[in-house]
Motif scaffolding. Structure first.
Motif, mmCIF file in Angstrom:
data_model
loop_
_atom_site.group_PDB
_atom_site.id
_atom_site.type_symbol
_atom_site.label_atom_id
_atom_site.label_comp_id
_atom_site.label_asym_id
_atom_site.label_seq_id
_atom_site.Cartn_x
_atom_site.Cartn_y
_atom_site.Cartn_z
ATOM 1 N N ALA A 1 41.805 39.989 36.691
ATOM 2 C CA ALA A 1 42.344 40.201 35.338
ATOM 3 C C ALA A 1 41.270 39.865 34.302
ATOM 4 O O ALA A 1 41.111 38.707 33.900
ATOM 5 C CB ALA A 1 43.579 39.339 35.132
ATOM 6 N N ILE A 2 40.540 40.879 33.884
ATOM 7 C CA ILE A 2 39.503 40.680 32.858
ATOM 8 C C ILE A 2 39.882 41.526 31.653
ATOM 9 O O ILE A 2 40.020 42.756 31.761
ATOM 10 C CB ILE A 2 38.115 41.099 33.397
ATOM 11 N N ALA A 3 40.060 40.894 30.530
ATOM 12 C CA ALA A 3 40.535 41.600 29.334
ATOM 13 C C ALA A 3 39.440 42.454 28.704
ATOM 14 O O ALA A 3 39.724 43.517 28.145
ATOM 15 C CB ALA A 3 41.059 40.574 28.326
ATOM 16 N N ALA A 4 38.217 42.000 28.788
ATOM 17 C CA ALA A 4 37.120 42.722 28.138
ATOM 18 C C ALA A 4 36.943 44.116 28.757
ATOM 19 O O ALA A 4 37.099 44.280 29.963
ATOM 20 C CB ALA A 4 35.826 41.932 28.275
ATOM 21 N N LYS A 5 36.604 45.103 27.907
ATOM 22 C CA LYS A 5 36.401 46.462 28.401
ATOM 23 C C LYS A 5 35.185 46.520 29.331
ATOM 24 O O LYS A 5 35.175 47.230 30.334
ATOM 25 C CB LYS A 5 36.198 47.423 27.221
ATOM 26 N N THR A 6 34.151 45.814 28.966
ATOM 27 C CA THR A 6 32.983 45.703 29.832
ATOM 28 C C THR A 6 32.342 44.336 29.616
ATOM 29 O O THR A 6 32.445 43.766 28.516
ATOM 30 C CB THR A 6 31.949 46.814 29.571
ATOM 31 N N LEU A 7 31.690 43.843 30.641
ATOM 32 C CA LEU A 7 31.002 42.549 30.496
ATOM 33 C C LEU A 7 29.508 42.746 30.258
ATOM 34 O O LEU A 7 28.753 41.785 30.210
ATOM 35 C CB LEU A 7 31.237 41.709 31.752
ATOM 36 N N ARG A 8 29.124 43.998 30.132
ATOM 37 C CA ARG A 8 27.700 44.254 29.876
ATOM 38 C C ARG A 8 27.321 43.754 28.482
ATOM 39 O O ARG A 8 28.048 44.011 27.501
ATOM 40 C CB ARG A 8 27.391 45.753 29.996
#
Ligand code: FES
Length: 268
Positions: A16-23
């Motif tokens: 469950a990661i809310a961010a669209k991308t972690l880049r």
């Protein structure tokens, strides 16, 4: 058929990661440059194609690739190596015989597909950055199914490269007979790069030897395939270089034809 990602039975749920991308790098930079570069080139080419002038230098027989071969009855005679059989209506490009095929050749090119799917269609904008669309059918439907016709546009492009080569040869001309100027170098470099781009095509690689199973039984095709593969690694660079050489060649011929500057002459 529209396909969406489904989780195989028994597989664990995604984290469950809310961010669209972690880049955190500038992943948007390459698509942005692609949009700017391709849009600028298409705008320039469109203006030039429908300008219907400054495409031919009578004195030195320089013809811009954007008007080769000139086939409408509006064309200057010397620029028409294959006759004039189309009406000179404004909407008809003077090189109506070749431009549609060149457009389709580049549009269906494997490299350009990657470039515009990412930058214009945002599918995906970059690796590990989510697609901007809810569904994805790849190239399984019309019109994208048509991308499989690329090899036929490759054949057409190879013939058109022969025509461009012929134009470059005819351009060694002056009112005294043989002539050699800076324009010849510009035309020649463009033709060599166009050949390099055309031969480095993925379809060419497949046709020349990529589809073979036993290279040991086809030594000549194996050699040719090795050469094409070497070029193919550089296909992206060649795609951009040829956009540059095409625009530059056209601009040079336009400038000399319009009298903005004189051709630098080495012989005659
Ligand atoms: S793959 Fe790019 S021209 Fe064929």
């Amino acid at each position: 058929m529209t396909s969406t990602a489904t989780r195989p039975r028994g597989a664990r749920a995604r984290a469950a990661i809310a961010a669209k991308t972690l880049r955190t790098d500038r992943w948007w930079f390459a698509p942005l440059i692609t949009v700017i570069g391709l849009s600028a080139w298409v705008a320039y080419a469109t203006v030039r194609v429908f300008m219907h002038k400054w495409y031919w230098v009578e004195q030195y027989h320089y013809l811009t690739p954007f008007y080769s071969p000139c086939v409408t009855d509006r064309c200057v005679e010397g620029a028409s190596h294959f006759g004039q059989f189309l009406p000179g209506w404004w909407i008809i490009p003077d090189a109506a015989l070749t431009l549609p095929f060149l457009l389709l050749f580049r549009l269906t090119c494997y490299y350009y597909r990657k470039a515009y799917y990412r930058s214009f269609w945002l599918s995906p904008p970059a690796c590990a950055v989510p697609d901007k669309h809810d569904s994805y059918s790849g190239e399984t439907r019309f019109p994208l199914l048509g991308q499989n016709l690329h090899r036929y546009f490759f054949y057409a492009a190879a013939i058109i490269s022969l025509i461009n080569t012929w134009d470059a040869v005819l351009a060694f001309h002056s009112p005294e007979g043989f002539g050699f100027g800076l324009g010849n170098i510009v035309l020649l470099v463009n033709v060599v790069m166009l050949w390099a781009y055309t031969i480095s095509c993925h379809s060419c690689r497949h046709i020349i030897g990529g589809r073979l199973k036993h290279f040991s039984k086809h030594p000549v095709r194996y050699k040719a395939w090795t050469g094409v593969s070497w070029l193919n690694v550089r296909h992206m660079q060649l795609a951009w270089i040829t956009l540059g050489t095409l625009a530059l060649t056209d601009f040079y011929v336009m400038a000399v034809a319009a009298g903005w500057f004189n051709d630098l002459r080495f012989i005659n």
